[in-house]
Motif scaffolding. Structure first.
Motif, PDB file in Angstrom:
ATOM      1  N   SER A 143       0.790  -1.236   0.000  1.00  0.00           N
ATOM      2  CA  SER A 143       0.000   0.000   0.000  1.00  0.00           C
ATOM      3  C   SER A 143       0.824   1.289   0.000  1.00  0.00           C
ATOM      4  N   SER A 144       2.115   1.217   0.251  1.00  0.00           N
ATOM      5  CA  SER A 144       2.915   2.445   0.148  1.00  0.00           C
ATOM      6  C   SER A 144       4.346   2.116  -0.275  1.00  0.00           C
ATOM      7  N   THR A 145       4.976   3.075  -0.938  1.00  0.00           N
ATOM      8  CA  THR A 145       6.390   2.903  -1.286  1.00  0.00           C
ATOM      9  C   THR A 145       7.229   2.914  -0.008  1.00  0.00           C
ATOM     10  N   SER A 146       6.775   3.659   0.979  1.00  0.00           N
ATOM     11  CA  SER A 146       7.517   3.710   2.251  1.00  0.00           C
ATOM     12  C   SER A 146       7.610   2.318   2.883  1.00  0.00           C
ATOM     13  N   GLU A 147       6.521   1.565   2.810  1.00  0.00           N
ATOM     14  CA  GLU A 147       6.569   0.186   3.323  1.00  0.00           C
ATOM     15  C   GLU A 147       7.593  -0.627   2.530  1.00  0.00           C
ATOM     16  N   LEU A 148       7.639  -0.418   1.217  1.00  0.00           N
ATOM     17  CA  LEU A 148       8.622  -1.140   0.390  1.00  0.00           C
ATOM     18  C   LEU A 148      10.050  -0.770   0.786  1.00  0.00           C
ATOM     19  N   ILE A 149      10.255   0.494   1.140  1.00  0.00           N
ATOM     20  CA  ILE A 149      11.599   0.912   1.567  1.00  0.00           C
ATOM     21  C   ILE A 149      11.976   0.202   2.874  1.00  0.00           C
ATOM     22  N   PHE A 150      11.015   0.099   3.788  1.00  0.00           N
ATOM     23  CA  PHE A 150      11.270  -0.661   5.025  1.00  0.00           C
ATOM     24  C   PHE A 150      11.682  -2.092   4.673  1.00  0.00           C
ATOM     25  N   ARG A 151      10.888  -2.703   3.782  1.00  0.00           N
ATOM     26  CA  ARG A 151      11.157  -4.091   3.395  1.00  0.00           C
ATOM     27  C   ARG A 151      12.518  -4.221   2.701  1.00  0.00           C
ATOM     28  N   LEU A 152      12.840  -3.237   1.870  1.00  0.00           N
ATOM     29  CA  LEU A 152      14.126  -3.265   1.158  1.00  0.00           C
ATOM     30  C   LEU A 152      15.301  -3.179   2.147  1.00  0.00           C
ATOM     31  N   ILE A 153      15.220  -2.216   3.060  1.00  0.00           N
ATOM     32  CA  ILE A 153      16.320  -2.043   4.023  1.00  0.00           C
ATOM     33  C   ILE A 153      16.494  -3.324   4.852  1.00  0.00           C
ATOM     34  N   CYS A 154      15.370  -3.897   5.288  1.00  0.00           N
ATOM     35  CA  CYS A 154      15.452  -5.136   6.085  1.00  0.00           C
ATOM     36  C   CYS A 154      16.123  -6.248   5.303  1.00  0.00           C
ATOM     37  N   ARG A 155      15.707  -6.372   4.046  1.00  0.00           N
ATOM     38  CA  ARG A 155      16.258  -7.447   3.220  1.00  0.00           C
ATOM     39  C   ARG A 155      17.728  -7.226   2.864  1.00  0.00           C
ATOM     40  N   LEU A 156      18.147  -5.959   2.915  1.00  0.00           N
ATOM     41  CA  LEU A 156      19.574  -5.690   2.703  1.00  0.00           C
ATOM     42  C   LEU A 156      20.356  -6.057   3.966  1.00  0.00           C
ATOM     43  N   GLY A 157      19.629  -6.509   4.979  1.00  0.00           N
ATOM     44  CA  GLY A 157      20.272  -6.935   6.231  1.00  0.00           C
ATOM     45  C   GLY A 157      20.540  -5.774   7.161  1.00  0.00           C
ATOM     46  N   ASP A 158      19.872  -4.655   6.941  1.00  0.00           N
ATOM     47  CA  ASP A 158      20.198  -3.440   7.683  1.00  0.00           C
ATOM     48  C   ASP A 158      19.062  -2.903   8.551  1.00  0.00           C
ATOM     49  N   PHE A 159      18.207  -3.785   9.063  1.00  0.00           N
ATOM     50  CA  PHE A 159      17.147  -3.307   9.961  1.00  0.00           C
ATOM     51  C   PHE A 159      17.735  -2.426  11.066  1.00  0.00           C
ATOM     52  N   SER A 160      18.908  -2.827  11.562  1.00  0.00           N
ATOM     53  CA  SER A 160      19.512  -2.084  12.679  1.00  0.00           C
ATOM     54  C   SER A 160      19.983  -0.687  12.260  1.00  0.00           C
ATOM     55  N   MET A 161      20.010  -0.403  10.959  1.00  0.00           N
ATOM     56  CA  MET A 161      20.424   0.919  10.474  1.00  0.00           C
ATOM     57  C   MET A 161      19.231   1.879  10.362  1.00  0.00           C
ATOM     58  N   ILE A 162      18.034   1.404  10.688  1.00  0.00           N
ATOM     59  CA  ILE A 162      16.854   2.284  10.646  1.00  0.00           C
ATOM     60  C   ILE A 162      16.824   3.083  11.948  1.00  0.00           C
ATOM     61  N   ASN A 163      17.234   4.356  11.852  1.00  0.00           N
ATOM     62  CA  ASN A 163      17.209   5.190  13.053  1.00  0.00           C
ATOM     63  C   ASN A 163      15.827   5.825  13.210  1.00  0.00           C
ATOM     64  N   LEU A 164      15.655   6.618  14.250  1.00  0.00           N
ATOM     65  CA  LEU A 164      14.337   7.182  14.531  1.00  0.00           C
ATOM     66  C   LEU A 164      13.832   8.047  13.374  1.00  0.00           C
ATOM     67  N   ALA A 165      14.710   8.887  12.818  1.00  0.00           N
ATOM     68  CA  ALA A 165      14.286   9.775  11.725  1.00  0.00           C
ATOM     69  C   ALA A 165      13.794   8.952  10.536  1.00  0.00           C
ATOM     70  N   ALA A 167      12.659   5.899  10.611  1.00  0.00           N
ATOM     71  CA  ALA A 167      11.410   5.224  10.992  1.00  0.00           C
ATOM     72  C   ALA A 167      10.225   6.185  10.904  1.00  0.00           C
ATOM     73  N   GLU A 168      10.445   7.428  11.318  1.00  0.00           N
ATOM     74  CA  GLU A 168       9.359   8.425  11.257  1.00  0.00           C
ATOM     75  C   GLU A 168       8.915   8.676   9.814  1.00  0.00           C
ATOM     76  N   CYS A 169       9.889   8.714   8.922  1.00  0.00           N
ATOM     77  CA  CYS A 169       9.566   8.935   7.508  1.00  0.00           C
ATOM     78  C   CYS A 169       8.796   7.741   6.948  1.00  0.00           C
ATOM     79  N   ILE A 170       9.243   6.536   7.271  1.00  0.00           N
ATOM     80  CA  ILE A 170       8.535   5.335   6.801  1.00  0.00           C
ATOM     81  C   ILE A 170       7.096   5.350   7.311  1.00  0.00           C
ATOM     82  N   TYR A 171       6.929   5.654   8.582  1.00  0.00           N
ATOM     83  CA  TYR A 171       5.573   5.655   9.146  1.00  0.00           C
ATOM     84  C   TYR A 171       4.688   6.693   8.449  1.00  0.00           C
ATOM     85  N   THR A 172       5.252   7.853   8.182  1.00  0.00           N
ATOM     86  CA  THR A 172       4.476   8.929   7.552  1.00  0.00           C
ATOM     87  C   THR A 172       3.926   8.490   6.200  1.00  0.00           C
ATOM     88  N   GLY A 173       4.761   7.862   5.391  1.00  0.00           N
ATOM     89  CA  GLY A 173       4.311   7.415   4.076  1.00  0.00           C
ATOM     90  C   GLY A 173       3.276   6.306   4.173  1.00  0.00           C
TER      91      GLY A 173
END
Ligand code: 5GP
Ligand code: MN
Length: 341
Positions: A143-165, A167-173
């Motif tokens: 339902s959003s490109t922001s969700e896809l970006i979350f999924r992409l970052i996770c799959r790149l193995g970098d969930f731990s690189m998602i900082n608060l800023a 995360a806020e952007c992903i949630y907004t989208g």
């Protein structure tokens, strides 16, 4: 654990493309909305965290109600920063195109991006993507490109690189493209992702207030005009139409974004499943279409207004006058009766 939506080979290709470069340009569509800004800025924060040199360039300025978004102060709009943007695009080693499916959605930036020498990665959730990108990560069921970006970052193995800023952007989208989770929002994993974002520290209630509760009095009065005087209902077709002329907009000191969301309001009327909003721009009529259930707003937009979008949220434009555009719409309405449930 969320399921692996993005194909493994696309993840491998994207990883390779990102690993080998530093200078990365991220672009979105003209008239950037919450998901365009959310996805581009989320990716920007992520790429900053992994020590790349990203820059977000949007074709036209973003609306004021998104200016609180972390990183938005660094976003360039092409309209007002053409020279600097052209230079950055020419020097880019990789270009991300987010939240649109056709190059033409980049308006005046389209040619320079399409012709840029850097490889391009499209990440999007609209139907029928153009193939201007070298890597196309297109999942219309999300339902959003922001969700896809979350999924992409996770799959790149970098969930731990998602900082608060980030995360806020992903949630907004995710929030804006689902009308605060009131449509296109039955995907169970949306809520697993939100739980993860809240764990990172996202204050979802505060983000709702920052996006939806910061309008001017003029905007509310303009909404009043729309609902009191300008809304027409077609009960037979379960449809509603609101139009706004330049004159009406200037009377209420219209600024970019002031009509955001107006198109959704008539859907709250019992018996209305299709809502259209037409706004007179300087050189064209901009049209937004929304539906609920199975009525295809994108088909109407493609048939009549040279546009497209999703089943329940579409847009288009018309180069006729406002009156002629309304007539075209009203004449065509009977053709869509069969699509009503
Ligand atoms: P909005 O009504 O918020 O401007 O747009 C809703 C959706 O319709 C967008 O997410 C986008 O997918 C699509 N859309 C809006 N304007 C256009 C347009 O001019 N052309 C096409 N193809 N799609 C549009
Ligand atoms: Mn979107």
């Amino acid at each position: 654990m969320i399921s692996k939506i993005i194909a493994e080979d696309l993840i491998t290709k994207a990883k390779k493309a990102i690993d080998s470069v530093d200078k990365i340009v991220i672009v979105a569509h003209v008239g950037p909305d919450g998901d365009a800004m959310g996805s581009t800025l989320a990716l920007w924060h992520y790429l900053m965290t992994i020590e790349k040199e990203p820059v977000v360039i949007v074709p036209t300025p973003f609306p004021n109600f998104l200016s609180w978004m972390p990183g938005s102060e660094c976003v360039l709009d092409y309209e007002n920063n053409k020279e600097q943007s052209d230079k950055l695009i020419a020097e880019a080693e990789l270009i991300f195109a987010l939240d649109f499916n056709q190059a033409s959605r980049m308006a005046k930036m389209a040619d320079v991006i399409v012709n840029a020498s850097a490889p391009k990665i499209l990440v999007d959730h609209h139907l029928h993507p153009d193939n201007f990108a070298n890597i196309t990560i297109s999942y219309p069921e999300i339902s959003s490109t922001s969700e896809l970006i979350f999924r992409l970052i996770c799959r790149l193995g970098d969930f731990s690189m998602i900082n608060l800023a980030c995360a806020e952007c992903i949630y907004t989208g995710m929030m804006t493209d689902t009308g605060a989770f009131t449509y296109n929002s039955n995907g169970q994993e949306i809520y697993i992702i939100i739980a993860e974002l809240i764990k990172i520290g996202v204050d979802k209630d505060a983000i709702y207030r920052k996006v939806f509760n910061t309008y001017s009095a003029d905007r509310l009065r303009l909404m009043g005009l729309c609902l009191y005087e300008k809304m027409k209902i077609y009960p037979e077709y379960r449809a509603a139409l609101i139009t706004l002329s330049q004159q009406e907009m200037s009377k209420f000191n219209y600024v970019n974004g002031d009509a955001e969301g107006f198109v959704n309001i008539p859907l709250s009327i019992a018996g209305v499943d299709f809502s259209v909003f037409m706004r007179e721009d300087t050189d064209k009529i901009k049209i937004s279409l929304r539906s609920q259930g199975t009525f295809p707003a994108n088909k109407v937009s493609a048939d009549l207004f040279n546009g497209g979008g999703h089943l329940n949220a579409a847009g288009g434009e018309s180069y006729l006058t406002l009156t002629e555009t309304v007539k075209k719409f009203e004449d065509a309405l009977p053709n869509y009766k069969d699509f009503l449930e």
